[in-house]
Enzyme design. Structure first.
Site, mmCIF file in Angstrom:
data_model
loop_
_atom_site.group_PDB
_atom_site.id
_atom_site.type_symbol
_atom_site.label_atom_id
_atom_site.label_comp_id
_atom_site.label_asym_id
_atom_site.label_seq_id
_atom_site.Cartn_x
_atom_site.Cartn_y
_atom_site.Cartn_z
ATOM 1 N N LYS A 97 1.013 -1.183 -0.082
ATOM 2 C CA LYS A 97 0.083 -0.062 -0.102
ATOM 3 C C LYS A 97 0.910 1.392 -0.117
ATOM 4 C CE LYS A 97 -2.841 2.935 2.787
ATOM 5 N NZ LYS A 97 -3.479 3.035 4.154
ATOM 6 N N GLY A 158 -8.305 8.624 10.606
ATOM 7 C CA GLY A 158 -8.705 8.716 11.707
ATOM 8 C C GLY A 158 -9.671 9.603 12.336
ATOM 9 N N GLY A 185 -10.934 7.235 7.457
ATOM 10 C CA GLY A 185 -12.073 7.986 8.174
ATOM 11 C C GLY A 185 -13.291 7.320 8.268
ATOM 12 N N ASN A 206 -9.207 0.579 10.163
ATOM 13 C CA ASN A 206 -8.403 0.519 11.405
ATOM 14 C C ASN A 206 -8.888 1.116 12.703
ATOM 15 O OD1 ASN A 206 -4.821 1.146 11.940
ATOM 16 N ND2 ASN A 206 -6.288 0.270 13.142
ATOM 17 N N THR A 207 -8.814 2.574 12.679
ATOM 18 C CA THR A 207 -8.938 3.281 14.070
ATOM 19 C C THR A 207 -10.323 2.828 14.569
ATOM 20 O OG1 THR A 207 -7.706 5.151 13.172
ATOM 21 C CG2 THR A 207 -9.146 5.529 14.874
#
Length: 259
Positions: A97, A158, A185, A206-207
């Site tokens: 990535k 995030g 996001g 992820n977050t």
């Protein structure tokens, strides 16, 4: 229902990709991955320590997953290329990535430097997935450069604000012939579901999972939402319609017989 996504010659059945940063512990991350069953997991090269059994993040990622290093920390194309080559040399494979960020305030990707890195690494045989600000013209250049998929942001990294770039992503889905994977996001499972309903090939989260009060259950919620969104897209969502349209037509029996 068999509905695989093909990237780099690999069949991807779970359209939820998961990032591995911000988890309180590797063991908790491992539990979240085991319940979400992603086919693709992203990792930062700095967390790959092949000399350590306890501190090497790869030891906590299920062997069935494709470990896709990212070039986190790269500020230009040259740094991204160097990180990608180091990752491959460390044994993580040839998926990468590309993430090039010079903007320290909003953490928005540098599309031009990302394109330069993509051109180099695709020629070297990497399966390149560039993280980008959504832009149709640039997405077409990524296709020409050999990208296996493109990863437009939904909103800043995030932020948890969801898919604020929906209109731009929708245009890319309609015009670009390689997979569109929304990255960054997404704050809730419903955000992920909306992306899949729109026609995105996958999402990377992820977050929203890692910092949840219960990351394991949140991972399952995102898995289920992605599955639901994809099924809805394949089933065919009803179009938006500003005018009302009764589901049961009026047949006259409610009319006043006396006029």
């Amino acid at each position: 229902m068999e509905d695989s996504l093909i990237i780099g010659g690999r069949s991807i059945r779970n359209r939820l990709f998961i990032g591995t940063g911000k988890f309180p512990s590797y063991s908790l991350m491992q539990s979240a991955l085991e319940i979400a069953l992603p086919d693709v997991v992203t990792v930062a090269l700095r967390r790959v320590d092949s000399s350590s059994k306890e501190d090497n993040i790869l030891n906590y990622i299920p062997k069935t997953c494709i470990s896709m290093p990212n070039t986190s920390g790269a500020r230009n194309a040259d740094e991204a290329v160097r990180i990608a080559r180091l990752a491959k040399a460390s044994g993580t494979g040839n998926w990468i990535k590309i993430e090039v960020i010079q903007d320290n305030k909003y953490l928005l990707p540098d599309n031009l430097e990302t394109l330069r890195a993509t051109e180099v690494l695709a020629k070297e045989g990497f399966i390149v997935l560039p993280y980008m600000s959504p832009d149709l013209s640039m997405a077409k250049r990524f296709v020409d450069a050999g990208a296996a998929a493109v990863m437009p942001l939904g909103s800043p990294i995030g932020s948890g604000r969801g898919i604020k770039t929906k209109e731009l992503v929708d245009i890319m889905i309609r015009e670009i012939k390689i997979p569109i994977i929304v990255d960054a996001g997404l704050g809730s499972p419903s955000d992920a579901c909306k992306c899949l309903e729109l026609g995105c090939a996958a999402v990377l989260v992820n977050t929203a999972i890692a910092i949840a009060k219960d990351p394991v259950n949140m991972a399952k919620a995102f898995r289920d939402a992605v599955s639901a969104g994809r099924r809805a897209y394949l089933a065919g969502l009803s179009p938006d319609n500003m005018a009302p349209n009764a589901s049961s037509p009026l047949t006259g029996f409610l009319r006043n017989e006396n006029g």
